[in-house]
Scaffold this motif. Structure first.
Motif, PDB file in Angstrom:
ATOM      1  N   GLY A 168      30.647  56.661   1.681  1.00 30.97           N
ATOM      2  CA  GLY A 168      32.002  56.241   2.042  1.00 30.97           C
ATOM      3  C   GLY A 168      32.807  55.793   0.828  1.00 30.97           C
ATOM      4  O   GLY A 168      33.972  56.164   0.670  1.00 30.97           O
ATOM      5  N   ARG A 169      32.159  55.007  -0.044  1.00 35.42           N
ATOM      6  CA  ARG A 169      32.861  54.546  -1.243  1.00 35.42           C
ATOM      7  C   ARG A 169      33.280  55.715  -2.116  1.00 35.42           C
ATOM      8  O   ARG A 169      34.398  55.765  -2.620  1.00 35.42           O
ATOM      9  CB  ARG A 169      31.953  53.608  -2.067  1.00 35.42           C
ATOM     10  N   TRP A 170      32.352  56.644  -2.291  1.00 40.14           N
ATOM     11  CA  TRP A 170      32.658  57.804  -3.132  1.00 40.14           C
ATOM     12  C   TRP A 170      33.785  58.635  -2.516  1.00 40.14           C
ATOM     13  O   TRP A 170      34.715  59.058  -3.200  1.00 40.14           O
ATOM     14  CB  TRP A 170      31.396  58.649  -3.327  1.00 40.14           C
ATOM     15  N   ALA A 171      33.693  58.851  -1.209  1.00 39.71           N
ATOM     16  CA  ALA A 171      34.698  59.668  -0.522  1.00 39.71           C
ATOM     17  C   ALA A 171      36.075  59.010  -0.613  1.00 39.71           C
ATOM     18  O   ALA A 171      37.090  59.669  -0.852  1.00 39.71           O
ATOM     19  CB  ALA A 171      34.300  59.868   0.941  1.00 39.71           C
ATOM     20  N   GLU A 172      36.085  57.703  -0.449  1.00 38.84           N
ATOM     21  CA  GLU A 172      37.342  56.966  -0.479  1.00 38.84           C
ATOM     22  C   GLU A 172      37.967  57.061  -1.872  1.00 38.84           C
ATOM     23  O   GLU A 172      39.162  57.195  -2.036  1.00 38.84           O
ATOM     24  CB  GLU A 172      37.050  55.505  -0.131  1.00 38.84           C
ATOM     25  N   ARG A 173      37.102  57.006  -2.869  1.00 42.31           N
ATOM     26  CA  ARG A 173      37.604  57.017  -4.235  1.00 42.31           C
ATOM     27  C   ARG A 173      38.043  58.398  -4.694  1.00 42.31           C
ATOM     28  O   ARG A 173      39.005  58.541  -5.427  1.00 42.31           O
ATOM     29  CB  ARG A 173      36.492  56.500  -5.158  1.00 42.31           C
ATOM     30  N   TRP A 174      37.320  59.419  -4.279  1.00 39.82           N
ATOM     31  CA  TRP A 174      37.517  60.720  -4.908  1.00 39.82           C
ATOM     32  C   TRP A 174      38.103  61.818  -4.034  1.00 39.82           C
ATOM     33  O   TRP A 174      38.566  62.819  -4.549  1.00 39.82           O
ATOM     34  CB  TRP A 174      36.198  61.224  -5.495  1.00 39.82           C
ATOM     35  N   LEU A 175      38.022  61.670  -2.731  1.00 37.63           N
ATOM     36  CA  LEU A 175      38.512  62.766  -1.890  1.00 37.63           C
ATOM     37  C   LEU A 175      39.814  62.382  -1.215  1.00 37.63           C
ATOM     38  O   LEU A 175      39.958  61.281  -0.702  1.00 37.63           O
ATOM     39  CB  LEU A 175      37.474  63.134  -0.825  1.00 37.63           C
TER      40      LEU A 175
END
Lengths: 110, 110
Positions: free
Chosen positions: A97-104
């Motif tokens: 979730g953190r990665w998706a929020e940051r990058w997508l």
């Protein structure tokens, strides 16, 4: 590193396949807040249908991520809750979730 | 909680779908160790075919997770490496890996 991880690949893949089914992340996320009845899960996830929620819950039960508890009474009370295995998914879901929020960027159509 | 996460769902789903494609986790995992040539990645992942590795690398480039660097010379040297976005997938992949290692048995057929 390849040696250490050689045996992990099929399991990693199975885990991602499980998490990656549409709605599974959302269902687990809702159950992180505590045991819930079917209709409570349904109400917490805008867009999911009765049929799909039933299907996903059955898959999660089969994978031993969700447990279905039936309490005697009239009417019978059915509650879904995460198993230990399910609760321990939290770290992985949050990291994704953190990665998706940051990058997508959010797709135009959900 | 639903409010906070309402906008995240499509992105979460997109992230899992990306990570979840067969071999993608393995490719990113290999590139975590540094930039690699096509044949080095191929050799590090038993079972992947030329064709599939090409396809996955193209998808990962399109998703800006992998960058393809071409160095002039004879022969030209082509190297694949993770972008920042790709390197930051590490936490998520490791969390999934830990969970899978702990809770899933290896399927009989990889």
């Amino acid at each position: 590193m390849p040696d250490k991880h050689a045996g992990l690949c099929p399991r990693f893949h199975a885990a991602v396949e499980l998490i990656g089914k549409r709605w599974t992340g959302a269902i687990v996320h809702v159950l992180m807040t505590g045991p819930r009845r079917f209709n409570e899960v349904l109400a917490a996830i805008p867009g999911i249908s009765d049929r799909l929620l039933t299907e996903r819950l059955r898959e999660l039960e089969a994978a031993k991520i969700v447990r279905r508890d039936v309490y005697a009474g009239s009417p019978v009370r059915v509650v879904y809750e995460l198993t230990t295995r399910g609760r321990e998914l939290e770290d992985a879901l949050e990291a994704i979730g953190r990665w998706a929020e940051r990058w997508l960027e959010a797709p135009l159509s959900a």
